[in-house]
Design a protein around this motif. Sequence first.
Motif, short mmCIF file in Angstrom:
data_model
loop_
_atom_site.label_atom_id
_atom_site.label_comp_id
_atom_site.label_asym_id
_atom_site.label_seq_id
_atom_site.Cartn_x
_atom_site.Cartn_y
_atom_site.Cartn_z
N THR A 12 -9.99 22.01 -8.72
CA THR A 12 -9.46 23.91 -8.52
C THR A 12 -9.32 24.17 -9.67
N ASP A 13 -9.33 23.45 -10.56
CA ASP A 13 -9.04 24.27 -11.94
C ASP A 13 -10.76 24.87 -12.89
N THR A 14 -11.06 23.82 -12.46
CA THR A 14 -12.75 23.37 -13.30
C THR A 14 -13.44 25.31 -12.79
N PRO A 15 -13.69 25.88 -13.89
CA PRO A 15 -14.24 26.81 -14.19
C PRO A 15 -15.75 27.23 -13.05
N LYS A 16 -15.81 27.65 -12.57
CA LYS A 16 -17.68 28.27 -11.97
C LYS A 16 -18.08 29.00 -11.27
N GLU A 17 -19.49 30.01 -11.37
CA GLU A 17 -19.00 30.87 -10.60
C GLU A 17 -19.21 30.78 -9.47
N LEU A 48 -15.06 24.59 0.24
CA LEU A 48 -13.47 24.06 0.63
C LEU A 48 -12.85 24.28 -0.46
N LEU A 49 -13.37 24.20 -1.68
CA LEU A 49 -12.64 24.82 -2.72
C LEU A 49 -12.26 26.08 -3.04
N ASP A 50 -13.38 27.06 -2.09
CA ASP A 50 -13.22 28.45 -2.40
C ASP A 50 -11.67 28.39 -1.76
N ILE A 51 -11.80 28.10 -0.37
CA ILE A 51 -11.11 28.35 0.55
C ILE A 51 -9.53 27.51 -0.01
N VAL A 52 -9.02 27.25 -1.11
CA VAL A 52 -8.54 27.06 -1.78
C VAL A 52 -7.75 28.08 -2.73
N THR A 197 -36.40 30.18 -2.78
CA THR A 197 -35.83 29.41 -3.86
C THR A 197 -34.62 30.41 -3.54
N GLY A 198 -33.86 31.15 -2.38
CA GLY A 198 -32.72 31.87 -1.99
C GLY A 198 -32.08 31.44 -1.18
N TYR A 199 -31.87 30.39 -0.36
CA TYR A 199 -31.28 30.22 0.79
C TYR A 199 -30.42 29.13 0.05
N TYR A 200 -30.21 28.28 -0.58
CA TYR A 200 -29.68 27.09 -0.52
C TYR A 200 -28.93 27.81 -1.66
N PRO A 201 -27.88 26.84 -2.23
CA PRO A 201 -27.11 27.46 -3.65
C PRO A 201 -27.81 27.05 -4.52
N TYR A 202 -28.70 25.98 -4.44
CA TYR A 202 -28.95 25.04 -5.47
C TYR A 202 -29.51 26.41 -6.68
N PHE A 203 -30.14 27.47 -6.89
CA PHE A 203 -30.14 28.23 -7.85
C PHE A 203 -29.39 28.91 -9.20
N ILE A 204 -27.96 28.47 -8.54
CA ILE A 204 -27.23 28.99 -9.21
C ILE A 204 -26.92 27.76 -10.70
N ASN A 205 -27.10 26.34 -9.88
CA ASN A 205 -27.30 25.42 -11.31
C ASN A 205 -28.62 25.54 -11.82
#
Length: 392
Positions: A12-17, A48-52, A197-205
Amino acid sequence: MENLMQIHQSLTDTPKEFLRRGLMDEIDWDGRLICIKGFRGVGKTSFLLDIVKEKFAEDKGCLYVNLNNFYFTKRKIYSFADEFYKKGGKVLILDQIHKYPEWDTELRECYDNFPDLQIIFSSSPVLRVLEGHDNLKGIARVYHLEGLSFREYLNFKGGFDFKSYTLTEIIENHQSIAAEITQQVKPLAFFNDYLETGYYPYFINSKSFYREALLKHVNLALEIDVTYLNQIELKYLPKLRKLLQIICSQVPFTPNVSKLSHDVEISRATVMNYLRYLKNSRLINLLYSNGDEDQMKKPDLVYANNTNILYAVDPENINNRNLRTTFFYNQLSYKYKVKSSDKGDFKLESKYHFTVGGKYTEPVDSGSYAAADMIEEGKGNVVPLWLFGFLY
């Protein structure tokens, strides 16, 4: 438990987009037992982590744990929850519940014995959470985390904050809605990238390895979710893979069960079962004329679940007609009843008949509608195709 708390804190402390999903606003957070189902790689763990972070950031009584941790080979969920509850725990988030044996029995025990404990858990889309588990009926609330809508993709890529609309709002007010959106962005400039390439969030990384990431998760879904959770022997995995490849090379098509049976070398009954398994795993969609999805009934048409799967599994079957109808069915089916139509491509909510096509597509009659690609704004009963990506 201390080690798991440290892992929770680190995650939960790890920054991410941050990619905020619309499902966050649809969940009834008063429920004590909440299930989040979704395809591999769709972003369940991140969700789930975003819920937290969004709901319980300041609450020290919230704990996220992944049941893949070997700790749970020697520790029961109930025993762990008991200790957590006695130490003041209020919200327990369990990732990948389908990896844990007798999960339903232990969740029920937790529900009965820890009245102030809320449990949120994730699972494969194939897992039957309520079907066959009477002990969870009436107490578990199940939600599906689908892939990104075009709206969510656009918000993330362009830094926008566009809201979603109901089907009725889009049909009745599409001109004013589209005009408001196109004042801020050219949606068609993003649309083709989303389809590929937009339906799944793989493009973020990494967009460069998007197809490889998707194919990995498709194969894992077949190898584990479809076979293991449906108790299919692993030796039949090649037949499942072959069936999916045949489907993606032909969709949308009316299935010839006898031919599929011959090509894949399985019985007709097994073909029907496999089609259902592939649908439940969010790899394909099945379209019926009356909405009756009886496993013994042959569907009118078979589609890929989404356009990204088409690009990954059989890119040779990419054409405008295929992409447009697959996108339309995918974005509508999340919240609305979609059937085949006798005067168009789809019938929505048992009353709206839609024909899907290019910029010059017109409704077949005055009582039906058209979803037209390559237009920013529509007119009358002609609605821009991209706007149906704003339904969630």
